[in-house]
Design a protein around this motif. Structure first.
Motif, mmCIF file in Angstrom:
data_model
loop_
_atom_site.group_PDB
_atom_site.id
_atom_site.type_symbol
_atom_site.label_atom_id
_atom_site.label_comp_id
_atom_site.label_asym_id
_atom_site.label_seq_id
_atom_site.Cartn_x
_atom_site.Cartn_y
_atom_site.Cartn_z
ATOM 1 N N ARG A 210 60.941 26.047 75.408
ATOM 2 C CA ARG A 210 61.509 24.758 76.603
ATOM 3 C C ARG A 210 60.489 25.707 77.963
ATOM 4 N NH1 ARG A 210 66.572 26.879 77.397
ATOM 5 N NH2 ARG A 210 67.390 25.084 76.194
ATOM 6 N N MET A 213 56.917 24.122 76.784
ATOM 7 C CA MET A 213 57.072 22.381 77.312
ATOM 8 C C MET A 213 57.486 21.937 78.672
ATOM 9 S SD MET A 213 57.451 21.312 74.367
ATOM 10 C CE MET A 213 58.422 19.206 74.992
ATOM 11 N N LYS A 222 56.592 21.006 68.688
ATOM 12 C CA LYS A 222 57.620 21.779 68.846
ATOM 13 C C LYS A 222 57.787 22.646 67.411
ATOM 14 C CE LYS A 222 60.507 19.424 70.789
ATOM 15 N NZ LYS A 222 61.782 19.413 70.994
#
Length: 416
Positions: A210, A213, A222
């Motif tokens: 996270r 990203m 990912k």
């Protein structure tokens, strides 16, 4: 920002241009040199790795994480074996396919080329450092490797050997760089190097992915968590199913392709749940189950809501009895991580339905989830398992670390 850190990405970009034109022979020679140094310097590597293991135990790191961190004799032997296998694999760079002749006489085809510079951010497992470096080297990609702070001594030692191997073969050592500092701000800085880095691959926990990203200006592929399920259909061969489940759960419980959730058709639950619970308990597995499964075996403790869809990475498994395939599919859709899903069934139509309807990077019939691995699927080593669909889905081997450009061969044609 330290000038050395500030120069990591530009140096990697420059080195990647040189690496992209290297012959397969020279790349393979470097891979063999890495393998030789791993064997030659094993005592020193394990001495450095021991520093990380001592720190991990002091920090109450779980047994599963310590297992992932250790550079044991077997792990080093596996890395060496992987390097030799990689040497024997076909180099995809420069291959041309789909060559067709257009009506005007031009030949149009597509050539495989390196992606450029890949940055990989990962936790624990220092063997990933060598696997990723080797794959990127074979495919002509520069690579920047940022392992977790828990493996800092191991990764620094491996970085030394990687750089030494490249330079002994006359290859720019900047082509493989290991970030040897633990400052997290370095990651954010590198994630803004969109002019020098072409792809980021985060491999680790949900928090890490996270964070990448949210902060990256670079495309991210990912390697998400592995919440893998196995559905025992009413037409399953129970004698075949039990060893598959035991392998999927207990062979290496700390890996991303380990079985975490077991779904059982209610028509076979009464006979199957007690048997599998007994076998799992004998193997030291803690079983957390739904209300119905708990009534079928005293080996099962009641699950809580957070157990569904959890990546335990330990000898723990969740069990749920479902009414039918549709309920199993709905459960997988809700709790799965698009990594690996499996079914045990002797019903051909059900197997085909599972293959076509379940969305995961690997879908398996009558086989352990542990087979979702580059080596086991015939790719050789892999840099990770992509749980997103662009530009790759599943284990990322050599071809997945390249892209294709159009090439055109004409004889003086002009567009009308």
């Amino acid at each position: 920002m330290d000038i050395q850190v500030d120069q990591i990405a530009p140096r990697a970009k420059k080195a990647s241009r040189e690496l992209a034109t290297l012959s397969t022979t020279r790349k393979n020679a470097a891979l063999l040199q890495i393998a030789q140094l791993l064997e030659q310097e094993k005592p020193w590597l394990q001495q450095e790795n021991q520093k990380d293991l001592v720190a991990g135990r002091a920090a109450d790191m779980s047994d599963a994480m310590l297992n992932r961190l250790e550079l044991s004799d077997d792990v080093i032997a596996s890395m060496v074996k992987g390097l030799h296998e990689l040497v024997n694999l076909k180099d995809p760079v420069g291959s041309i396919d789909q060559m067709t002749r257009r009506p005007n006489g031009m030949l149009v085809g597509r050539m495989r080329i390196p992606l450029g510079v890949i940055m990989m951010i990962y936790e624990s497992r220092p063997n990933v450092t060598v696997d990723a470096a080797a794959l990127c080297l074979k495919t002509g990609n520069g690579v920047i490797l940022r392992g977790g702070s828990e493996a800092i001594h191991s990764n620094r030692a491996l970085a030394t050997l990687l750089k030494r191997a490249l330079e002994e073969q006359g290859i720019n050592g900047d082509a493989v760089q290991v970030v040897g500092v633990t400052d997290r701000s370095v990651i954010t800085r590198l994630l803004h190097e969109e002019d020098n880095i072409d792809l980021v691959i985060p491999r680790g926990g949900e928090g890490l992915i996270r964070n990448v990203m949210e902060n990256s200006r670079i495309p991210v592929l990912k390697h998400y968590k592995g919440v893998c399920h196995l559905y025992v259909d009413k037409a399953a061969d129970i004698d075949k199913t039990i060893p598959v489940i035991l392998n999927a759960k207990t062979q290496r419980p700390g890996t991303c392709n380990t079985l975490e959730g077991l779904l059982i058709h209610e028509k076979v639950a009464a006979g199957f749940v007690p048997r599998i619970a007994e076998k799992l308990a004998e193997a030291g597995v803690e079983i957390r189950g739904c209300r119905k499964s708990c009534t079928l075996s005293k080996k099962i403790v009641p699950a809580v809501e957070s157990d569904w869809g959890k990546e335990f990475l330990a000898l723990i498994i969740s069990i749920k009895v479902v009414a039918d395939y549709d309920e199993a599919r709905a459960y997988i859709d809700r709790y799965g991580s698009h990594h690996t899903e499996a079914i045990m069934t002797e019903d051909y139509e059900m197997a085909q339905r599972f293959l076509s309807e379940i969305d995961a990077s690997a879908v398996m019939v009558n086989a352990s989830t542990r087979f979702n691995d580059g080596g086991e699927l015939g790719l050789g080593a892999e840099i990770g398992i992509s749980t997103t669909k662009l530009h790759s889905y599943g284990p990322m081997g050599l071809e997945e670390l390249t892209t294709r450009k159009f090439i055109v061969m004409g004889t003086g044609q002009v567009r009308q």
